[in-house]
Structures are given as C-alpha cells and as structure tokens.
Design a protein around this motif. Structure first.
Motif, PDB file in Angstrom:
ATOM      1  N   ARG A 222       0.846  -1.197   0.000  1.00 21.09           N
ATOM      2  CA  ARG A 222       0.000   0.000   0.000  1.00 21.09           C
ATOM      3  C   ARG A 222       0.876   1.241   0.000  1.00 21.09           C
ATOM      4  O   ARG A 222       1.953   1.243   0.603  1.00 21.09           O
ATOM      5  N   TYR A 223       0.410   2.270  -0.689  1.00 19.22           N
ATOM      6  CA  TYR A 223       1.188   3.507  -0.753  1.00 19.22           C
ATOM      7  C   TYR A 223       0.235   4.686  -0.939  1.00 19.22           C
ATOM      8  O   TYR A 223      -0.894   4.522  -1.416  1.00 19.22           O
ATOM      9  N   HIS A 224       0.688   5.855  -0.544  1.00 19.50           N
ATOM     10  CA  HIS A 224      -0.135   7.057  -0.678  1.00 19.50           C
ATOM     11  C   HIS A 224       0.071   7.726  -2.040  1.00 19.50           C
ATOM     12  O   HIS A 224       1.168   7.729  -2.586  1.00 19.50           O
ATOM     13  N   VAL A 225      -1.003   8.318  -2.540  1.00 18.04           N
ATOM     14  CA  VAL A 225      -0.956   9.157  -3.742  1.00 18.04           C
ATOM     15  C   VAL A 225      -1.632  10.480  -3.388  1.00 18.04           C
ATOM     16  O   VAL A 225      -2.814  10.500  -3.025  1.00 18.04           O
ATOM     17  N   LEU A 226      -0.884  11.577  -3.457  1.00 22.31           N
ATOM     18  CA  LEU A 226      -1.473  12.883  -3.134  1.00 22.31           C
ATOM     19  C   LEU A 226      -2.396  13.322  -4.265  1.00 22.31           C
ATOM     20  O   LEU A 226      -2.049  13.247  -5.432  1.00 22.31           O
ATOM     21  N   GLU A 227      -3.584  13.767  -3.876  1.00 24.26           N
ATOM     22  CA  GLU A 227      -4.630  14.087  -4.857  1.00 24.26           C
ATOM     23  C   GLU A 227      -5.019  15.551  -4.810  1.00 24.26           C
ATOM     24  O   GLU A 227      -5.637  16.053  -5.740  1.00 24.26           O
ATOM     25  N   SER A 228      -4.726  16.232  -3.703  1.00 23.61           N
ATOM     26  CA  SER A 228      -5.312  17.551  -3.521  1.00 23.61           C
ATOM     27  C   SER A 228      -4.431  18.403  -2.629  1.00 23.61           C
ATOM     28  O   SER A 228      -3.923  17.919  -1.618  1.00 23.61           O
ATOM     29  N   ILE A 229      -4.242  19.670  -3.020  1.00 23.13           N
ATOM     30  CA  ILE A 229      -3.614  20.641  -2.126  1.00 23.13           C
ATOM     31  C   ILE A 229      -4.430  21.926  -2.244  1.00 23.13           C
ATOM     32  O   ILE A 229      -4.619  22.445  -3.344  1.00 23.13           O
ATOM     33  N   LEU A 230      -4.955  22.376  -1.109  1.00 27.06           N
ATOM     34  CA  LEU A 230      -5.909  23.484  -1.108  1.00 27.06           C
ATOM     35  C   LEU A 230      -5.585  24.465   0.002  1.00 27.06           C
ATOM     36  O   LEU A 230      -4.982  24.103   1.015  1.00 27.06           O
ATOM     37  N   HIS A 231      -6.026  25.697  -0.200  1.00 27.54           N
ATOM     38  CA  HIS A 231      -5.805  26.732   0.801  1.00 27.54           C
ATOM     39  C   HIS A 231      -7.042  26.823   1.694  1.00 27.54           C
ATOM     40  O   HIS A 231      -8.165  26.871   1.206  1.00 27.54           O
ATOM     41  N   LEU A 243      -4.811   6.333   0.138  1.00 23.89           N
ATOM     42  CA  LEU A 243      -3.970   5.156   0.390  1.00 23.89           C
ATOM     43  C   LEU A 243      -4.456   4.064  -0.551  1.00 23.89           C
ATOM     44  O   LEU A 243      -5.615   3.657  -0.477  1.00 23.89           O
ATOM     45  N   ARG A 244      -3.579   3.648  -1.469  1.00 27.84           N
ATOM     46  CA  ARG A 244      -4.050   2.646  -2.428  1.00 27.84           C
ATOM     47  C   ARG A 244      -3.225   1.377  -2.363  1.00 27.84           C
ATOM     48  O   ARG A 244      -2.073   1.385  -1.950  1.00 27.84           O
ATOM     49  N   THR A 245      -3.856   0.281  -2.745  1.00 24.53           N
ATOM     50  CA  THR A 245      -3.198  -1.018  -2.780  1.00 24.53           C
ATOM     51  C   THR A 245      -2.742  -1.280  -4.208  1.00 24.53           C
ATOM     52  O   THR A 245      -3.487  -0.982  -5.148  1.00 24.53           O
ATOM     53  N   VAL A 246      -1.538  -1.808  -4.359  1.00 24.21           N
ATOM     54  CA  VAL A 246      -1.023  -2.131  -5.688  1.00 24.21           C
ATOM     55  C   VAL A 246      -2.037  -2.984  -6.442  1.00 24.21           C
ATOM     56  O   VAL A 246      -2.557  -3.956  -5.894  1.00 24.21           O
ATOM     57  N   GLY A 247      -2.342  -2.608  -7.670  1.00 22.22           N
ATOM     58  CA  GLY A 247      -3.274  -3.397  -8.486  1.00 22.22           C
ATOM     59  C   GLY A 247      -4.712  -2.922  -8.401  1.00 22.22           C
ATOM     60  O   GLY A 247      -5.546  -3.362  -9.185  1.00 22.22           O
ATOM     61  N   PRO A 249      -7.920  -0.504  -9.012  1.00 21.70           N
ATOM     62  CA  PRO A 249      -8.221   0.388 -10.143  1.00 21.70           C
ATOM     63  C   PRO A 249      -7.807   1.826  -9.834  1.00 21.70           C
ATOM     64  O   PRO A 249      -7.810   2.251  -8.677  1.00 21.70           O
ATOM     65  N   GLN A 250      -7.465   2.563 -10.880  1.00 21.49           N
ATOM     66  CA  GLN A 250      -7.062   3.969 -10.770  1.00 21.49           C
ATOM     67  C   GLN A 250      -8.086   4.752  -9.950  1.00 21.49           C
ATOM     68  O   GLN A 250      -9.283   4.667 -10.203  1.00 21.49           O
ATOM     69  N   GLY A 251      -7.602   5.510  -8.963  1.00 24.51           N
ATOM     70  CA  GLY A 251      -8.521   6.354  -8.198  1.00 24.51           C
ATOM     71  C   GLY A 251      -9.326   5.623  -7.135  1.00 24.51           C
ATOM     72  O   GLY A 251     -10.161   6.224  -6.477  1.00 24.51           O
ATOM     73  N   GLU A 252      -9.093   4.330  -6.963  1.00 26.39           N
ATOM     74  CA  GLU A 252      -9.801   3.605  -5.887  1.00 26.39           C
ATOM     75  C   GLU A 252      -8.888   3.522  -4.679  1.00 26.39           C
ATOM     76  O   GLU A 252      -7.799   2.960  -4.746  1.00 26.39           O
ATOM     77  N   TYR A 253      -9.352   4.057  -3.562  1.00 24.06           N
ATOM     78  CA  TYR A 253      -8.506   4.168  -2.376  1.00 24.06           C
ATOM     79  C   TYR A 253      -9.113   3.426  -1.196  1.00 24.06           C
ATOM     80  O   TYR A 253     -10.329   3.381  -1.034  1.00 24.06           O
ATOM     81  N   THR A 290     -17.078  12.166  -4.801  1.00 27.40           N
ATOM     82  CA  THR A 290     -17.303  10.770  -4.416  1.00 27.40           C
ATOM     83  C   THR A 290     -17.427   9.958  -5.703  1.00 27.40           C
ATOM     84  O   THR A 290     -17.918  10.462  -6.712  1.00 27.40           O
ATOM     85  N   THR A 291     -16.955   8.731  -5.672  1.00 22.28           N
ATOM     86  CA  THR A 291     -17.065   7.870  -6.857  1.00 22.28           C
ATOM     87  C   THR A 291     -17.583   6.519  -6.403  1.00 22.28           C
ATOM     88  O   THR A 291     -16.811   5.586  -6.257  1.00 22.28           O
ATOM     89  N   ASP A 292     -18.870   6.425  -6.159  1.00 19.85           N
ATOM     90  CA  ASP A 292     -19.423   5.125  -5.798  1.00 19.85           C
ATOM     91  C   ASP A 292     -19.569   4.302  -7.070  1.00 19.85           C
ATOM     92  O   ASP A 292     -18.797   3.412  -7.343  1.00 19.85           O
ATOM     93  N   LEU A 293     -20.574   4.626  -7.871  1.00 24.89           N
ATOM     94  CA  LEU A 293     -20.715   3.958  -9.165  1.00 24.89           C
ATOM     95  C   LEU A 293     -20.253   4.886 -10.277  1.00 24.89           C
ATOM     96  O   LEU A 293     -19.840   4.459 -11.330  1.00 24.89           O
ATOM     97  N   TYR A 294     -20.353   6.176 -10.026  1.00 25.09           N
ATOM     98  CA  TYR A 294     -19.975   7.183 -11.010  1.00 25.09           C
ATOM     99  C   TYR A 294     -19.616   8.434 -10.218  1.00 25.09           C
ATOM    100  O   TYR A 294     -20.025   8.595  -9.070  1.00 25.09           O
TER     101      TYR A 294
END
Length: 308
Positions: A222-231, A243-247, A249-253, A290-294
C-alpha cells in the motif's frame, strides 16, 4: 454533512460526469468542472443547476486531447491546461463560456495556478518544476526542485504534480503525488519552507547501476498518492492523499488521509482520515468528489466539516 450533490447517472447527459479532473468556483458562486473523460468544461450555478458546457475532444480551437487542470484568473476567465497538446486555452468570463484563444507552453505540465495576473505552471523542465509564463505564452522564469536523482525519466515523472497559488500568503506550493514533501516558494522562486507529511506511506525508488529503476512499496503493498492541495482560511493548507493497494483500479482508495499545515512555516497542525476528498474550498463551502458507481460532486458546509 452533505449539502448538495451535483452529477448523477439518471440526469441528462450534460449533468453526468465521466471523471471530475478539476474544478474551480468563481466569486459569483459559478462552479466550473473539468470532465477528463468527455474533455469538456461544465458550468453549474451555486445551487447546482447546469448552465453550459464547452470544449470537446480534438486538437482544434476550444478542443482538448489531454485536459487535466482548470484555473480562473482574477477577472473570472476560465483557463484549461491540456497536458498532451502542451497548451493553455482561455475562455471568456461570460455566461456562454465561449473560447477565446490558446497559448503553447512548450513543456510537459500537469497543473497551474494564478497569483494575481501571474501564471505558474508545474511540470518537468530543466530549470525547475515551476515555470512562470506570461499570458501570451512567454516563459519568464523557472525554479523549484522536487527530486534529485540521476535517472532522467524518474526525475521527469517525479517533477509532475500539483501546484497551489496562495495569494494571501504570497506563496506557491508544490507536491509530487508519491513524495511526502510539500514545498513553498515565494513568487520569485526562493524556497520559503519545506515540510514532510507524517504517516505518509512512501514508494521507495531505487536507481540501479544499469539505469533502470525499481519500485518498492513494502510488504503490505500500500502507498499514498497525493490528490489535492488546497488553501484553507486562517493561513492553513490542506493536503490530501489516497492510500491505495497495488493493483487496485485507478482512483480507488482504501482511505483518504488529510494533513493540515501552517502556510507560514509548514508545521503540520493536524492529520485525520475522516474527511472526504476535497477538490475546492471556498469561503462557505467545500467541494468533494465521491465515486461510488460514477463521479459526483458533493458540496459541504465548511463549519460542519470542521466538526467531523
């Protein structure tokens, strides 16, 4: 607590999103969403009513091939960065969202932001990861380093990431998605501070003798991918990573981690895993995805987010 959701599968086509790549909110409350799948900008009123869309796949004027970031200038004009065509397109600040012009940027950039009338691009360039560009496309200066390594491909990929302009603090902040470091620069290129994110699960890059690179994410994969930086108001900066697991799908955390830092010196003020992934923070509302189904855009009241 959620206020309102924008985007649904049952709604007419223009109100459904394929992918919410970026968004910006104008001072009048108009919400602009960049849909990376359909390669369009969609505008909604502050109440979430669909107004207009602009752009489509292609290489012509007002068309996109790799649109991935969107920003507003101080007049409310909409700019879109196309990573594949290496250009920035400007759309008039009118209700119709009509196309005005594009400038070529001659470099691989993944994000950009405005500080007053100054445009800063984030990407791979031999002189630095941040480049200031005039609005007619002239490069003015480049500065900033993210990763000091010998391998040019690795250096190039780790030089891509997110940039945030914070007008109140006169700062430009950068992060690379897989590195646990936030750097803050003055608009003229001096490094003001850099901060490490605690509890960040890092990908370890090993540069081998033969020039190849191997990656190691540890036994739990598992590894982190930064998605957002906001003020945030009160001179704070919010950084979020999945925090995503190797393998996976893209954007699934597995979870979203949020760090809050002081804009003054980078001190980590707090960290939590209870917030949604936010893409924009205004005076009153935060906007999450949010990305449940879409994909859906969810509007939250900031004072209620704090209490979570």
């Amino acid at each position: 607590s959620k206020m309102r959701e924008i985007g649904a599968l049952e709604l007419p086509g223009e109100e459904a999103f394929g992918e919410i790549s970026d968004l910006a909110v104008r001072s009048d409350g108009t919400i602009f969403i960049l849909d990376g799948m359909s390669q369009e900008i969609k505008a909604f009123s502050s109440e979430g009513v669909f107004l207009v869309s602009s752009g489509r796949p292609g290489k012509g004027p007002g068309e996109f091939t790799g649109a991935r970031a969107l920003a507003l200038d101080k007049d409310g004009a909409v700019y879109v960065l196309d990573e594949r065509l290496a250009r920035v397109s400007r759309f008039f600040p009118s209700a119709s969202l009509s196309y005005e012009k594009a400038v070529l940027i001659n470099r691989h950039a993944t994000d950009f932001c405005f500080l007053d009338d100054r445009l800063f691009l984030m990407g791979n360039h031999k002189d630095g990861v941040i480049q200031e560009m005039s609005l007619d496309g002239t490069p003015l200066r480049a500065f900033g380093r993210l990763y000091e390594g010998k391998n040019p491909l690795l250096r190039a990929s780790l030089s891509l990431g997110l940039v945030l302009c914070v007008a109140e603090a006169e700062l430009i902040l950068t992060v690379s998605p897989v590195l646990p470091v936030v750097r803050a620069y003055s608009p003229n290129g001096s490094l003001m501070w850099s901060a490490r994110l605690p509890e960040f699960k890092e990908t370890i890059f090993k540069e081998n003798m033969d020039g190849s690179v191997t990656y190691d994410v540890g036994p739990d994969k598992r590894y982190h991918v930064l998605e957002s930086i906001l003020h945030l108001p009160q001179a704070l900066v919010l950084v979020q990573g999945g925090l995503r697991t190797v393998g996976a799908p893209q954007g699934e955390y597995d979870m979203i981690q949020t760090w809050v830092l002081s804009a003054k010196d980078g001190t980590v003020v707090s960290s939590t895993d209870s917030l949604p992934l936010l893409k924009h923070i205004g005076q009153v509302y935060g906007y999450g995805v949010t990305t449940d189904l879409y994909p859906k855009l969810v509007q939250y009241r900031l004072d209620e987010l704090d209490g979570e």
